[in-house]
Design a protein around this motif. Structure first.
Motif, PDB file in Angstrom:
ATOM      1  N   SER A   1      94.274  34.964  36.409  1.00 15.34           N
ATOM      2  CA  SER A   1      94.094  35.770  34.568  1.00 15.34           C
ATOM      3  C   SER A   1      93.659  35.253  33.989  1.00 15.34           C
ATOM      4  O   SER A   1      93.251  34.458  33.492  1.00 15.34           O
ATOM      5  N   HIS A   2      93.860  36.049  32.771  1.00 19.37           N
ATOM      6  CA  HIS A   2      93.217  35.943  31.557  1.00 19.37           C
ATOM      7  C   HIS A   2      93.089  34.331  31.616  1.00 19.37           C
ATOM      8  O   HIS A   2      92.207  33.966  30.338  1.00 19.37           O
ATOM      9  N   ASP A   3      94.308  34.145  31.269  1.00 11.21           N
ATOM     10  CA  ASP A   3      94.789  32.843  30.564  1.00 11.21           C
ATOM     11  C   ASP A   3      93.913  31.477  31.211  1.00 11.21           C
ATOM     12  O   ASP A   3      94.336  30.616  30.687  1.00 11.21           O
TER      13      ASP A   3
ATOM     14  N   SER B   1      91.104  32.362  32.835  1.00  3.49           N
ATOM     15  CA  SER B   1      89.916  32.287  33.358  1.00  3.49           C
ATOM     16  C   SER B   1      88.342  30.698  33.924  1.00  3.49           C
ATOM     17  O   SER B   1      87.753  31.136  33.993  1.00  3.49           O
TER      18      SER B   1
ATOM     19  N   ALA C   1      87.888  36.838  36.012  1.00  2.00           N
ATOM     20  CA  ALA C   1      89.456  37.211  34.454  1.00  2.00           C
ATOM     21  C   ALA C   1      89.618  38.270  34.687  1.00  2.00           C
ATOM     22  O   ALA C   1      89.438  39.091  33.963  1.00  2.00           O
TER      23      ALA C   1
ATOM     24  N   PRO D   1      91.728  41.647  32.571  1.00  2.00           N
ATOM     25  CA  PRO D   1      92.006  41.712  30.932  1.00  2.00           C
ATOM     26  C   PRO D   1      92.807  41.319  31.172  1.00  2.00           C
ATOM     27  O   PRO D   1      94.299  41.667  31.534  1.00  2.00           O
ATOM     28  N   LYS D   2      93.686  41.127  29.660  1.00  2.00           N
ATOM     29  CA  LYS D   2      95.286  40.304  28.667  1.00  2.00           C
ATOM     30  C   LYS D   2      95.487  41.084  29.641  1.00  2.00           C
ATOM     31  O   LYS D   2      97.457  40.902  29.851  1.00  2.00           O
ATOM     32  N   ASP D   3      95.058  42.372  28.975  1.00  2.52           N
ATOM     33  CA  ASP D   3      96.584  43.666  29.210  1.00  2.52           C
ATOM     34  C   ASP D   3      96.766  44.376  30.382  1.00  2.52           C
ATOM     35  O   ASP D   3      97.158  45.278  30.234  1.00  2.52           O
TER      36      ASP D   3
ATOM     37  N   LYS E   1     100.536  35.803  33.695  1.00  2.00           N
ATOM     38  CA  LYS E   1     100.123  34.706  33.233  1.00  2.00           C
ATOM     39  C   LYS E   1      99.837  34.435  34.071  1.00  2.00           C
ATOM     40  O   LYS E   1     100.665  33.467  35.244  1.00  2.00           O
TER      41      LYS E   1
END
Ligand code: ADP
Ligand code: MG
Lengths: 388, 229
Positions: free
Chosen positions: A139-141, A143, A162, A164-166, A182
């Protein structure tokens, strides 16, 4: 201090207007802010809708209680058991896709392992390499973990990217909550068959978030028959259009309408605030003039107007802050599209940003009115004070 | 040295289309304890002169000094404090805080005065009201009072800080004969009994007659000065 008390007195003399404006502004602006923070949901829904429409993706919906049994319900001779049917559908040339969230309890730094299989892979993420059996991403967090590897079921998988956040890896009616994406490991598997043993997964894990892509009616009815037969649950298949028809009015469309309404109402309110505020300041002009005559400085006169302008907006400001900080609001139910329930809405940075912008507009406008009124007053004062 | 000394004061008002020379090289001295009347036709610059002396507007040229001190270099804060301590303004429209009580109106200069202690405020307000014969009306709203009573409130306010200079622009303009006489008596007695410098702008000759000196203005200049009675 002196000017603050004077301004409070000035406000109390206009109490009726202060309360009326304050309550209206509080309701309209806080609703507006809540709606704006719902834009993200609209956008992600819109993304889904166009994706699902363009790719003729249909969603499989299971309802009611049931028990999964891998036995063949049909009397037909050529029927294959449900597990085999799903396995085939989720594999390279199949028409099914799905995702599953496996709770990982924080082991290796992952709260969840999210497995995306079959046709769902390309819906969820662009650019997953064709040749990978298992494409692992974080997940984005997380990376920072790119380049390391993750161990699942005794097998190591290099973490290559990673997401994308969305990212959302569900279906329109059953989306994975943002908290699930997350601290998560994503495993993208195009061909279920070749990777299932390595990952230790079974096809029924994907039943709750199943999509079917480009299927004809015959395939769909077979899918329904097999799933309801095996699970005992009522099974339906929805296209994106079906979904919109059922939920569009109360969901996305409603939110858009609400937004437009509150935007217009907010503009009207700001206009009302400007007019009311300058009217109140004008009404106190004689007071300012007389005070100035007997010793009030320019700074004191301006401050008195500024306090008044700020005080005038105190009710909506406090209401908005409380509303954003108290995490209670209406959310749409994932299991029943189009229905809203009173629930905990986590405080989000987006919501806080919208609130900050709202307060900035409110107080910025008020301060601007005070500045303009003060300049006008001084121009007039220097000419007229002794002539009246 | 005169308490108030204006010399060679000029003032032009510029509007979009024309410029009005409201004051041309005008001079005026006023001593402590003196009541001076300024008379002249409408538009002759009486109010302009009074506003320049009262530091409400700035002259284009010329100087105004108080006991020899010039205020031309003062910033807004110092100027406001100076006006607060030295001037009692009285106008035709009374310039009162209409929504407030007599008490609050008389108190106004005190709340901006830094040298008078808070504990003295009440006594000063009562004394000023007493002197103007309105001590029984302190809790009344000024908007409920008659014109004569309102002007007495304005005078009480003009003396509550012991302001040494009283500037009155047409103070009797909206009063009947009886109230006019009592207001003029009070203003003259402020000069004679308190030692204040009192300037009264008026177009009423019977008011001017009561003063120590009459200044006649015409077309922006003082015509006759020092017509001692
Ligand atoms: N703020 C102003 N702008 C333009 N002209 C003004 C202004 N104030 C006064 N005047 C003009 O200056 C002249 C003198 O005015 P003023 O001092 O008020 O006279 P008075 O008090 O004797 O009637 C008049 O012609 C008046 O119209
Ligand atoms: Mg005048």
């Amino acid at each position: 201090m002196k000017t603050l008390f004077q301004a409070i007195r000035d406000l109390f003399r206009e109490l009726g207007f202060v309360l009326l404006y304050g309550l209206l502004a509080a309701i309209v602006l806080s609703s507006f802010i809540n709606s704006v923070s719902g834009i993200k949901r609209i956008l992600s829904t819109a993304k889904y809708v166009s994706q699902f429409k363009n790719g003729s993706v249909d969603m499989v919906i299971l309802e009611g209680m049931g028990s999964y049994k891998n036995v063949e319900p049909s009397e037909r001779e050529d029927a294959v058991p449900i597990d085999a049917f799903l396995r085939e559908g989720l594999s390279k040339d199949g028409r099914l896709g799905g995702s599953a969230v496996v709770r990982n309890g924080g082991a290796d730094g992952f709260d969840n392992v999210i497995i995306v299989v079959g046709r769902m892979v390309d819906i969820a993420l662009d650019g997953v390499p064709e040749d990978r059996q298992v494409y692992a991403a974080v997940s984005h967090d997380l990376s920072a973990m790119i380049g390391t590897s993750a161990k699942i079921n005794g097998n190591e998988f290099p973490i290559e990217a990673a997401v994308p956040k969305d990212i959302t890896v569900g279906t329109l009616y059953n989306r994975t909550q943002s908290t699930d994406t997350k601290r998560a490991l994503f495993l993208f598997v195009r061909d279920y068959e070749s990777a299932s043993a390595k990952l230790g997964i079974s096809p029924q894990q994907f039943l709750m978030k199943l999509v079917v892509v480009g299927a004809d009616e015959e395939y769909k009815s077979e899918l329904i028959g097999r799933i309801s037969g095996a699970t005992g649950m009522h099974t339906r298949i929805w296209s994106a259009d079906d979904y919109l028809q059922l939920t569009g009015d109360s969901g996305t469309k409603y939110l858009k309408l609400k937004l437009a309404f509150y935007a217009a109402a907010s503009f009207a309110l700001i206009a009302a605030m400007i007019m009311n505020l300058s009217r109140i300041i004008d009404a106190h002009e004689n007071d300012y003039r007389v005070n100035r005559l007997f010793g009030a400085t320019k700074a004191q006169t301006f401050l008195r107007m500024l306090w008044l302008a700020i005080g005038f907006n105190m009710i909506p400001a406090i209401y908005i802050v409380i509303k954003v900080m108290l995490p209670l609001g209406w959310v749409s139910r994932d299991d029943r599209p189009g229905e809203f329930v009173r629930a905990i809405v986590p405080y989000s940075p987006e919501k806080a940003a919208v609130m900050a912008a709202g307060l900035a507009v409110l107080f910025g406008t008020a301060a601007a009115v005070a500045v303009i009124e003060f300049l006008g007053f001084e121009r007039k004062y220097s000419k007229e004070i002794g002539r009246r | 040295m005169s308490l108030i000394s204006a010399s060679g004061v000029s003032k032009n008002y510029k509007t979009k289309d024309y410029t009005v020379a409201a004051l041309k090289e005008t001079s005026l001295n006023v001593e402590k304890g003196e009541a001076v009347a300024v008379i002249g036709p409408s538009g002759s610059g009486k109010s302009t002169l009074l506003n320049i002396i009262g530091l409400i507007i700035k002259p284009d040229s010329g100087s105004v000094t108080f006991d020899g001190e010039s205020t031309s270099g003062f910033g807004d804060k110092r100027l406001s404090a100076f006006r607060n301590a030295n001037f009692g303004y009285i106008t035709q429209d009374f310039a009162l805080l209409d929504g407030e009580t007599v008490y609050t109106n008389i108190r106004l200069p005190l709340i901006y005065n830094k040298s008078i202690k808070r504990s003295e405020h009440k006594k000063r307000i009562f004394d000023a009201a007493e002197r103007m014969g309105i001590s029984d009306k302190l809790t009344r709203r000024v908007s409920r009072l008659s014109g004569g009573e309102r002007q007495r409130v304005a005078i009480a306010r003009a003396i509550v800080c012991d302001q040494p200079i009283i500037l009155a622009d047409e103070p009797t303009g909206s009063l009947d004969a009886e109230n006019r006489d009592s207001v003029v008596n009070t203003l003259v007695s402020l000069a004679h009994d308190n030692g204040s410098a009192v300037i009264i702008v008026t177009h009423d000759l019977s008011v001017a007659e009561r003063c120590d000196r009459v200044i006649r203005m015409k077309d922006g200049t003082t015509m006759i000065t020092g017509s001692e009675k």
